[in-house]
Design a protein around this motif. Structure first.
Motif, short mmCIF file in Angstrom:
data_model
loop_
_atom_site.label_atom_id
_atom_site.label_comp_id
_atom_site.label_asym_id
_atom_site.label_seq_id
_atom_site.Cartn_x
_atom_site.Cartn_y
_atom_site.Cartn_z
N PHE B 36 0.79 -1.23 0.00
CA PHE B 36 0.00 0.00 0.00
C PHE B 36 0.83 1.29 0.00
N LYS B 37 2.16 1.14 0.00
CA LYS B 37 2.99 2.36 -0.06
C LYS B 37 2.97 2.96 -1.47
N THR B 38 3.13 4.27 -1.53
CA THR B 38 3.22 4.91 -2.84
C THR B 38 4.44 4.40 -3.59
N SER B 39 4.21 3.96 -4.81
CA SER B 39 5.31 3.51 -5.67
C SER B 39 4.92 3.93 -7.09
N ALA B 40 4.71 2.97 -7.99
CA ALA B 40 4.25 3.36 -9.33
C ALA B 40 2.82 3.90 -9.24
N LEU B 41 2.04 3.39 -8.28
CA LEU B 41 0.71 3.94 -7.98
C LEU B 41 0.80 4.67 -6.64
N THR B 42 -0.02 5.69 -6.47
CA THR B 42 0.00 6.41 -5.19
C THR B 42 -0.81 5.63 -4.14
N GLU B 43 -0.56 5.97 -2.87
CA GLU B 43 -1.35 5.37 -1.78
C GLU B 43 -2.84 5.62 -2.03
N LYS B 44 -3.12 6.81 -2.55
CA LYS B 44 -4.52 7.19 -2.77
C LYS B 44 -5.16 6.30 -3.84
N GLU B 45 -4.43 6.09 -4.94
CA GLU B 45 -4.98 5.25 -6.01
C GLU B 45 -5.19 3.81 -5.50
N LYS B 46 -4.22 3.35 -4.72
CA LYS B 46 -4.33 1.98 -4.20
C LYS B 46 -5.53 1.84 -3.29
N SER B 47 -5.84 2.90 -2.57
CA SER B 47 -6.98 2.84 -1.67
C SER B 47 -8.29 2.63 -2.45
N LEU B 48 -8.40 3.30 -3.58
CA LEU B 48 -9.63 3.16 -4.38
C LEU B 48 -9.72 1.76 -5.01
N ILE B 49 -8.58 1.24 -5.42
CA ILE B 49 -8.58 -0.14 -5.95
C ILE B 49 -9.03 -1.09 -4.84
N ALA B 50 -8.49 -0.88 -3.64
CA ALA B 50 -8.85 -1.74 -2.50
C ALA B 50 -10.35 -1.66 -2.23
N LEU B 51 -10.90 -0.47 -2.36
CA LEU B 51 -12.33 -0.30 -2.12
C LEU B 51 -13.16 -1.13 -3.11
N ALA B 52 -12.76 -1.07 -4.37
CA ALA B 52 -13.49 -1.81 -5.40
C ALA B 52 -13.34 -3.32 -5.17
N VAL B 53 -12.13 -3.75 -4.85
CA VAL B 53 -11.92 -5.18 -4.62
C VAL B 53 -12.70 -5.64 -3.39
N ALA B 54 -12.72 -4.80 -2.36
CA ALA B 54 -13.45 -5.14 -1.13
C ALA B 54 -14.92 -5.40 -1.45
N HIS B 55 -15.47 -4.60 -2.36
CA HIS B 55 -16.87 -4.81 -2.73
C HIS B 55 -17.05 -6.07 -3.56
N ALA B 56 -16.10 -6.31 -4.45
CA ALA B 56 -16.20 -7.53 -5.26
C ALA B 56 -16.15 -8.76 -4.35
N LEU B 57 -15.32 -8.69 -3.32
CA LEU B 57 -15.19 -9.81 -2.37
C LEU B 57 -16.29 -9.79 -1.33
N GLN B 58 -16.98 -8.66 -1.26
CA GLN B 58 -18.02 -8.44 -0.23
C GLN B 58 -17.50 -8.75 1.16
N CYS B 59 -16.31 -8.24 1.45
CA CYS B 59 -15.74 -8.40 2.78
C CYS B 59 -16.13 -7.19 3.62
N PRO B 60 -16.98 -7.38 4.64
CA PRO B 60 -17.44 -6.21 5.40
C PRO B 60 -16.32 -5.46 6.12
N TYR B 61 -15.29 -6.19 6.54
CA TYR B 61 -14.18 -5.51 7.21
C TYR B 61 -13.46 -4.58 6.24
N CYS B 62 -13.19 -5.13 5.05
CA CYS B 62 -12.45 -4.33 4.05
C CYS B 62 -13.30 -3.15 3.56
N ILE B 63 -14.60 -3.38 3.43
CA ILE B 63 -15.47 -2.28 2.98
C ILE B 63 -15.45 -1.16 4.02
#
Ligand code: SF4
Ligand code: SF4
Lengths: 348, 111
Positions: B36-63
């Protein structure tokens, strides 16, 4: 328009009631003084006074939901010319380098311009915490950018987001649009423009019950977005943590976020921020001339330690320079994450 | 207190998984932190990807975690909802594209 807690006769308009909420050791939350003691600090001492912060009045043209001053158009407290004169005597102390004017909207004080001129005569650096919209609030304020320029005032202005939604939800409808216009006016006279020497700093604070993200990432984003969308430039972005005081405390309690927010502040406690909390080199003056360790303590009516002088009429810089600072639970707001002060993050 | 399979307080106890198997937990959390550290993608971009994946997985903790994180990092409500739609579109698409497999099979056996 929203009324201030004071005019609503709200329970939290009383500082004692706020302190009673904050001092509850609910949920096993450790007292701030005990927390820093575990890192070897037996209290916290001032290191001197470099910044003299004056709250020239609680009147404001805005009524922001998070305001720790509980400012608004209905607040009548205003520093008098006599109290300003006492400030000018105190400011002559050579260790004081900067005079930081805040409010309310400081420009609403009828003696504001005179005060700035007199402070400049003493050769001090002046910061004005300008809420931007005041510049458009009345014709007589439209020339503030030129006035600031003439006296080389550093302008520090809040803009909680580079998009309208968050700014307006926190600061009121239309505030974003007016802020953008005011920023353009400041840019037009040279503020925030490279090599002009005229400093325009912006302040980010979260529009909700959460902590600010990384200051450097946010600054880069603000610079890109404000320039791309509006052609606006500025110098630095300070990210500031909201303090659980006054209207923000009310918001936290009403929205059911209070305990979770305090837990967040405590979980984010960063011992390396302790040495740099702003009270160590600052003194804060209220509209009626009393002395406080910071603007937050002022709003909680926690005057400086009684062994130092407590009012401008007895201002004693020797005693104040080494005073013990009055610490309560809200101080967690200054040490969370990268820390927070009126100049933004304090630790890397 | 009502007993649920999912309790929001359990999110804060995630780190406790190390109590039963520390070396693997340490490796996982180190990796997670690094990802999740900023590298080729920023921390911010990674957070949004995580949000989308959390919904796809329907993990309430991650959401829970990434709704707060993405909003704190400055995404607007609309941007966050669009990210959820991306997850929904990919999930829906993943179901529908298997319709081709169904068609292949039916075509194979139908007269
Ligand atoms: S936060 Fe600033 S601009 Fe908003 S009401 Fe308070 S003093 Fe006025
Ligand atoms: S709230 Fe005031 S007294 Fe407390 S640490 Fe922050 S600056 Fe110092």
């Amino acid at each position: 328009m929203i009324k201030s807690l004071k005019v609503l006769n709200h329970n939290l308009a009383n500082a004692d009631n706020q302190l009673a909420v904050l001092q509850n050791e609910l949920n096993g939350q450790p007292f701030f003084s005990n927390k820093i003691a575990t890192f070897g600090y037996t209290g916290l001492q001032a290191t001197g006074i470099e910044v003299f912060q004056v709250n020239v009045g609680k009147m404001c043209n805005q009524v922001c939901k998070h305001c720790h001053v509980d400012a608004g158009p209905d607040r009548k407290e205003m520093m008098t010319l006599e109290t300003m004169q006492l400030c000018l005597v105190a400011i002559q102390n050579p260790t004081i380098k900067t005079v930081d004017l805040t409010g309310g909207a400081p420009e609403l004080n009828p003696n504001f311009r005179w005060f700035v001129q007199e402070i400049k005569k003493l050769g001090k650096h002046v910061i004005v915490r300008c809420n931007l919209t005041i510049i458009l609030a009345n014709k007589k304020f439209n020339d503030l950018p030129e006035f600031f320029k003439l006296y080389e005032v550093e302008v520090v202005s809040s803009l909680p987001s580079f998009t309208p939604d968050r700014t307006n939800s926190q600061r009121g409808d239309g505030v974003f649009e007016d802020s953008i216009t005011a920023l353009k006016m400041l840019n037009a006279v040279g503020y925030g423009v490279q090599n002009s020497g005229l400093i325009l700093n912006l302040v980010y604070n979260p529009a909700g019950a959460f902590l600010p993200p990384s200051q450097s990432a946010l600054q880069a984003e603000y610079k890109t977005e404000l320039f791309k969308n509006y052609g606006i430039s500025f110098n630095n972005l300070f990210s500031i943590t909201n303090m659980p005081i006054s209207r923000y405390l009310d918001y936290l309690l009403v929205s059911g976020n209070y305990l979770k927010y305090m837990d967040k502040l405590i979980a984010a406690f960063n011992p390396s921020a302790i040495d740099n909390v702003m009270c160590r080199n600052t003194i804060s003056i209220s509209w009626d001339g009393f002395l406080y360790d910071c603007d937050f303590n002022q709003m909680l009516d926690l005057k400086v330690n009684p062994t130092a002088s407590q009012h401008l009429s007895e201002f004693n810089i020797q005693l104040l320079n080494t005073r013990n600072i009055v610490l309560k639970q809200h101080c967690y707001g200054c040490t969370a994450g990268a820390g927070s002060s009126c100049g933004g993050a304090v630790a890397g | 207190m009502a007993n649920h399979y999912y309790n929001s307080e359990d999110l804060g106890k995630f780190g406790n998984i190390g109590e039963y198997q520390k070396p693997l937990a340490d490796k996982f959390f180190d990796y997670y932190g690094e990802v999740f550290k900023t590298s080729a993608l920023t921390e911010k971009e990674k957070s949004l990807i995580a949000l989308a994946v959390a919904h796809a997985l329907q993990c309430p903790y991650c959401i829970d975690a990434y709704s707060a994180d993405a909003y704190e990092k400055g995404y607007s409500k609309q941007q966050m909802m669009e990210a959820v739609h991306v997850a929904a579109a990919i999930k829906g698409g993943a179901v529908l594209v298997h319709g081709v497999q169904m068609m292949n099979k039916v075509n194979e056996i139908a007269m």
